[in-house]
Design a protein around this motif. Structure first.
Motif, PDB file in Angstrom:
ATOM      1  N   ALA A 138      13.778  -3.317  21.329  1.00  0.00           N
ATOM      2  CA  ALA A 138      13.362  -1.940  21.573  1.00  0.00           C
ATOM      3  C   ALA A 138      14.325  -0.983  20.899  1.00  0.00           C
ATOM      4  O   ALA A 138      15.549  -1.089  21.070  1.00  0.00           O
ATOM      5  CB  ALA A 138      13.322  -1.678  23.067  1.00  0.00           C
ATOM      6  N   ALA A 139      13.776  -0.046  20.132  1.00  0.00           N
ATOM      7  CA  ALA A 139      14.583   0.921  19.404  1.00  0.00           C
ATOM      8  C   ALA A 139      14.502   2.283  20.072  1.00  0.00           C
ATOM      9  O   ALA A 139      13.473   2.654  20.640  1.00  0.00           O
ATOM     10  CB  ALA A 139      14.103   1.016  17.963  1.00  0.00           C
ATOM     11  N   SER A 140      15.609   3.035  19.959  1.00  0.00           N
ATOM     12  CA  SER A 140      15.661   4.355  20.593  1.00  0.00           C
ATOM     13  C   SER A 140      15.011   5.438  19.741  1.00  0.00           C
ATOM     14  O   SER A 140      14.808   6.557  20.223  1.00  0.00           O
ATOM     15  CB  SER A 140      17.120   4.737  20.878  1.00  0.00           C
ATOM     16  OG  SER A 140      17.844   4.826  19.663  1.00  0.00           O
ATOM     17  N   ARG A 141      14.719   5.110  18.492  1.00  0.00           N
ATOM     18  CA  ARG A 141      14.057   6.058  17.601  1.00  0.00           C
ATOM     19  C   ARG A 141      12.875   5.379  16.923  1.00  0.00           C
ATOM     20  O   ARG A 141      12.713   4.168  16.996  1.00  0.00           O
ATOM     21  CB  ARG A 141      15.048   6.583  16.564  1.00  0.00           C
ATOM     22  CG  ARG A 141      16.217   7.324  17.167  1.00  0.00           C
ATOM     23  CD  ARG A 141      17.111   7.934  16.113  1.00  0.00           C
ATOM     24  NE  ARG A 141      16.429   9.000  15.387  1.00  0.00           N
ATOM     25  CZ  ARG A 141      17.036   9.742  14.460  1.00  0.00           C
ATOM     26  NH1 ARG A 141      18.288   9.514  14.153  1.00  0.00           N
ATOM     27  NH2 ARG A 141      16.362  10.688  13.848  1.00  0.00           N
ATOM     28  N   SER A 142      12.081   6.165  16.257  1.00  0.00           N
ATOM     29  CA  SER A 142      10.875   5.655  15.635  1.00  0.00           C
ATOM     30  C   SER A 142      11.184   4.554  14.633  1.00  0.00           C
ATOM     31  O   SER A 142      11.975   4.733  13.707  1.00  0.00           O
ATOM     32  CB  SER A 142      10.126   6.790  14.929  1.00  0.00           C
ATOM     33  OG  SER A 142       9.033   6.261  14.213  1.00  0.00           O
ATOM     34  N   LYS A 167       6.128  -5.620  13.869  1.00  0.00           N
ATOM     35  CA  LYS A 167       6.717  -4.358  14.351  1.00  0.00           C
ATOM     36  C   LYS A 167       5.584  -3.482  14.863  1.00  0.00           C
ATOM     37  O   LYS A 167       4.569  -3.322  14.173  1.00  0.00           O
ATOM     38  CB  LYS A 167       7.476  -3.698  13.197  1.00  0.00           C
ATOM     39  CG  LYS A 167       8.228  -2.454  13.532  1.00  0.00           C
ATOM     40  CD  LYS A 167       9.351  -2.174  12.500  1.00  0.00           C
ATOM     41  CE  LYS A 167       8.859  -1.931  11.095  1.00  0.00           C
ATOM     42  NZ  LYS A 167       8.503  -0.536  10.836  1.00  0.00           N
ATOM     43  N   ASP A 168       5.750  -2.927  16.043  1.00  0.00           N
ATOM     44  CA  ASP A 168       4.776  -1.999  16.610  1.00  0.00           C
ATOM     45  C   ASP A 168       5.404  -0.618  16.629  1.00  0.00           C
ATOM     46  O   ASP A 168       6.230  -0.317  17.504  1.00  0.00           O
ATOM     47  CB  ASP A 168       4.384  -2.453  18.017  1.00  0.00           C
ATOM     48  CG  ASP A 168       3.246  -1.618  18.596  1.00  0.00           C
ATOM     49  OD1 ASP A 168       3.046  -0.475  18.135  1.00  0.00           O
ATOM     50  OD2 ASP A 168       2.582  -2.094  19.523  1.00  0.00           O
ATOM     51  N   ASN A 226       7.799   1.482  19.152  1.00  0.00           N
ATOM     52  CA  ASN A 226       9.173   1.425  18.611  1.00  0.00           C
ATOM     53  C   ASN A 226       9.833   0.092  18.928  1.00  0.00           C
ATOM     54  O   ASN A 226      10.989   0.032  19.368  1.00  0.00           O
ATOM     55  CB  ASN A 226      10.017   2.582  19.155  1.00  0.00           C
ATOM     56  CG  ASN A 226       9.518   3.923  18.670  1.00  0.00           C
ATOM     57  OD1 ASN A 226       8.913   4.020  17.595  1.00  0.00           O
ATOM     58  ND2 ASN A 226       9.738   4.957  19.453  1.00  0.00           N
ATOM     59  N   THR A 227       9.101  -0.980  18.712  1.00  0.00           N
ATOM     60  CA  THR A 227       9.576  -2.303  19.076  1.00  0.00           C
ATOM     61  C   THR A 227       9.345  -3.303  17.944  1.00  0.00           C
ATOM     62  O   THR A 227       8.273  -3.318  17.330  1.00  0.00           O
ATOM     63  CB  THR A 227       8.880  -2.797  20.352  1.00  0.00           C
ATOM     64  OG1 THR A 227       9.136  -1.875  21.422  1.00  0.00           O
ATOM     65  CG2 THR A 227       9.421  -4.167  20.774  1.00  0.00           C
ATOM     66  N   LEU A 228      10.366  -4.110  17.715  1.00  0.00           N
ATOM     67  CA  LEU A 228      10.318  -5.209  16.755  1.00  0.00           C
ATOM     68  C   LEU A 228      10.148  -6.506  17.536  1.00  0.00           C
ATOM     69  O   LEU A 228      10.709  -6.659  18.629  1.00  0.00           O
ATOM     70  CB  LEU A 228      11.618  -5.254  15.963  1.00  0.00           C
ATOM     71  CG  LEU A 228      11.822  -6.394  14.978  1.00  0.00           C
ATOM     72  CD1 LEU A 228      10.937  -6.199  13.741  1.00  0.00           C
ATOM     73  CD2 LEU A 228      13.293  -6.496  14.583  1.00  0.00           C
TER      74      LEU A 228
END
Length: 121
Positions: free
Chosen positions: A23-27, A70-71, A75-77
């Protein structure tokens, strides 16, 4: 600055499957991203890469077994790992970089703390 948090690791028997998430904190649409792994006593190695526009590259040792995706809406790999082998045991890290291309770790600016994958025979 991008914070990355991996999840989904665990213990599985050989031949089993796991799906890792990052999970990423940015786009994530602005970043190329990748999965790396490091086993005890070994150097970190690239596993799979996905360009910001969607093309993918895999290390030879996971081709046909792992799938990176990647979605950008979440914002998730992801890394879908099938037909796992004991040699896949390692700490898996996701990484992101706005200009990264391929499986060279030096191209990535941001790293997660990792999630442990253990495969027993």
């Amino acid at each position: 600055q991008v914070q990355l948090v991996e999840s989904g690791g665990g213990s599985v028997q050989a031949g089993g499957s796991l799906r890792l998430s990052c999970a990423a904190s940015r786009s994530t649409s602005s970043y190329s991203m990748a999965w790396f792994r490091q086993a005890p006593g070994k150097e970190r190695e690239g596993v799979a890469y996905i360009h910001k526009y969607g093309s993918t590259t895999y290390a030879d040792f996971v081709k046909g077994r792992f799938i990176i995706s990647k979605d950008n809406t979440k914002n998730t790999l992801y890394l879908q790992m099938n037909s796992l082998e004991p040699e896949d045991t390692a700490m898996y890290h996701c990484a992101a970089g706005p200009f990264a291309h391929g499986l060279s770790s030096s191209q990535y600016n941001y790293w997660g703390q990792g999630t442990q994958v253990t495969v027993s025979s």
